[in-house]
Structures are given as structure tokens and as C-alpha cells.
Design a protein around this motif. Structure first.
Motif: not given
Length: 300
Positions: A227, A236, A252, A273, A285, A287
Motif C-alpha cells: 500500500l 496509513l 480495514t 489499491v 476490505t 479502505v
């Protein structure tokens, strides 16, 4: 801004196959438990009768696991928005506890026999041991085809029985030539301790998953690197991975964008992503993108 990437392949086929394998194991275990009680009575073998009681506990445990595993196939609803996958994990926990209690009980039964061993009807023990190895071995083979945590714990139930019957088989052969009945409790104690070691390991894994521990630390680090390797992502946080049932994981994360990312590039970033996460095969997921000057709403 949220980007939700949901994998809609809920693998009902895999779970259904697991239910079939557990069903097979349950049927074989119940039938053989009945045969074992009869055989233990006919051979006057307390070791076989003790194993029959243990197998009865296994049958109840496997039956519970079978029901919970079938329940885990149900689709998500308002009450269980992630579905029923964690019920399979509950089955693994119950089975681990039952197997631990059963193994400890066997130890309490076997240790006193070291002082006062009894000579059983050897020929009957030999025949039952061959039959026991075949039946339990086939059931263990069927469950070994599965990868779920529930099936792995159940497989230890059956492997314990297979090893037990190997011990009975060896003791029967020896007792035909030598009157050494003390070998029976010695071997029983040995294989039970071996099984307990492995069950404790599976129980630890199950408890960690129940407590929503990160299922794979190495995977967590790899995803973080993937990422952050995107040129549009500067940082992040609120990065979490947990498992529904030991196989299907959820992730998450909040991604902080670099200062010059425009709203027009957001869709491209979403695709990037999504592609970077595809190889990890997450069940769900979530994001969230945050601009560089944006305050995270989840900050304490």
C-alpha cells in the motif's frame, strides 16, 4: 472518502464440502463407538471400554461441529452482517476443549493401571484394533482433504483414535507372546500426551482468532509495504486484519494521500489499491482515503 472492495465469492462450495466430510466422520464415529462398546465388553478390556467412552465424547463433539459448520453456510443478514462463518470457529473451539478434557480423562484412567494392569482377551483386542485403525484411518483421511480450522481440530480427534488403535494393535501382538499388560497404559499415556500437545497448539490459534488477533504477521507487513509503495499514498493508519473462521480474512485501513492528489485521480487510485490487494483474497476490505490536510474522524 470510502472505497469498499468486497469479494462476493463466499466459497459456499468449500464450506459445503467441509460439512460433507465432517458428516462422514460423524457417521463412522457413531457406528464404531457402538461396536467398540460391544467389543470392549466381550474382550473384558478396560482400555477398549475407556476408548469407547472417549469416542462417544468425540461423536458428540463432531456432531456439534457438523451442525455449526452447516450453520456457517448461511448467508449474511441484519443480525450477522459478516455471515455465519465464525460459527465454524466456535465449533473448532468446542472440539478442542472436549478433546482436551477427554485426553486428560484418559490419562487419569491410564496412570493407575501402571500399578495394577489387567490382562484382557488378546485375540479380540487384535481384531478390534485392525478394524479400529481401518475405520478411524478412513475418517481421518476424509477430513485431511479439508483446510478449515474446524476440520484440522476434528482430524486430531480421529488421529488420536488411530494412534490409540495402533497402540492396542502393538500391545495385542506383544501380549500374544509375552504377558506384559503394563504396555497398554504406557502406550496410552504416550500417544495421549502427543495429541494434547497438538491440540493445545490448535486451541491457542482458535482463541487468538476469537480475540481478533492478526492471523498472519508477515502478511500484515507485506500488505503495508504494498500500500505504501503507491506514489499517491504517504501514510496509513487504523490498519487492521482479522479472520472470520481461520480461512477468510477481513481488512480495514485508512490511507493518507499525498498533497497533490486530485479528486479526478481517486478512481485510478481505487483501482490500483484493489489490484494490489487482490492476491490476498480477502473476504471483505474497507479502505478509506484521507487527504493530507484532513483530520481523521477516528482519532481519539
Amino acid at each position: 472518502m470510502h472505497s469498499h472492495n468486497h469479494s462476493h465469492d463466499h466459497s459456499h462450495g468449500r464450506s459445503s464440502d467441509a460439512s460433507k466430510r465432517i458428516g462422514w466422520a460423524f457417521f463412522l464415529n457413531v457406528v464404531f463407538t457402538i461396536i467398540e462398546f460391544i467389543g470392549g465388553w466381550l474382550t473384558n478390556s478396560t482400555a477398549i471400554m475407556a476408548d469407547a467412552v472417549h469416542d462417544l465424547g468425540d461423536s458428540l463433539s463432531i456432531g456439534t461441529s457438523w451442525g455449526l459448520n452447516k450453520l456457517s453456510d448461511k448467508d449474511a443478514n441484519r443480525t450477522f452482517s459478516y455471515g455465519y462463518k465464525r460459527f465454524s470457529l466456535l465449533g473448532a473451539l468446542i472440539n478442542g476443549v472436549v478433546l482436551t478434557i477427554g485426553s486428560v480423562w484418559i490419562l487419569f484412567e491410564a496412570i493407575p493401571r501402571l500399578a495394577e494392569p489387567e490382562m484382557p482377551q488378546v485375540e479380540g483386542m487384535l481384531l478390534l484394533s485392525i478394524f479400529g485403525m481401518a475405520v478411524n484411518g478412513f475418517a481421518a483421511y476424509k477430513l485431511s482433504e479439508g483446510n478449515s480450522l474446524n476440520e484440522r481440530v476434528l482430524n486430531w480427534h480421529l488421529l488420536e483414535d488411530v494412534l490409540g488403535w495402533v497402540a492396542v494393535f502393538i500391545v495385542s501382538i506383544v501380549l500374544i507372546f509375552k504377558p506384559w499388560p503394563i504396555l497398554d497404559p504406557i502406550l496410552s499415556i504416550g500417544f495421549t500426551l502427543f495429541i494434547l500437545f497438538n491440540v493445545f497448539r490448535n486451541l491457542k490459534e482458535t482463541l487468538m482468532l476469537f480475540l481478533q488477533a492478526t492471523p498472519d504477521q508477515e502478511q500484515l507487513a507485506n500488505i503495508r509495504d504494498d500500500l505504501l509503495s503507491n506514489e499517491n499514498v504517504s501514510d496509513l493508519h487504523h490498519f487492521h486484519i482479522w479472520s472470520l473462521d481461520g480461512e477468510r480474512n477481513v481488512m480495514t485501513v485508512h490511507l493518507v494521500l499525498v498533497g497533490d492528489v486530485s479528486t479526478e485521480h481517486i478512481q485510478t487510485l481505487k483501482n490500483d489499491v484493489q489490484n494490489s490487494l487482490k492476491k490476498y483474497n480477502f473476504e471483505h476490505t474497507t479502505v478509506e482515503f484521507e487527504f493530507a490536510d484532513e483530520q481523521c474522524r477516528d482519532e481519539a
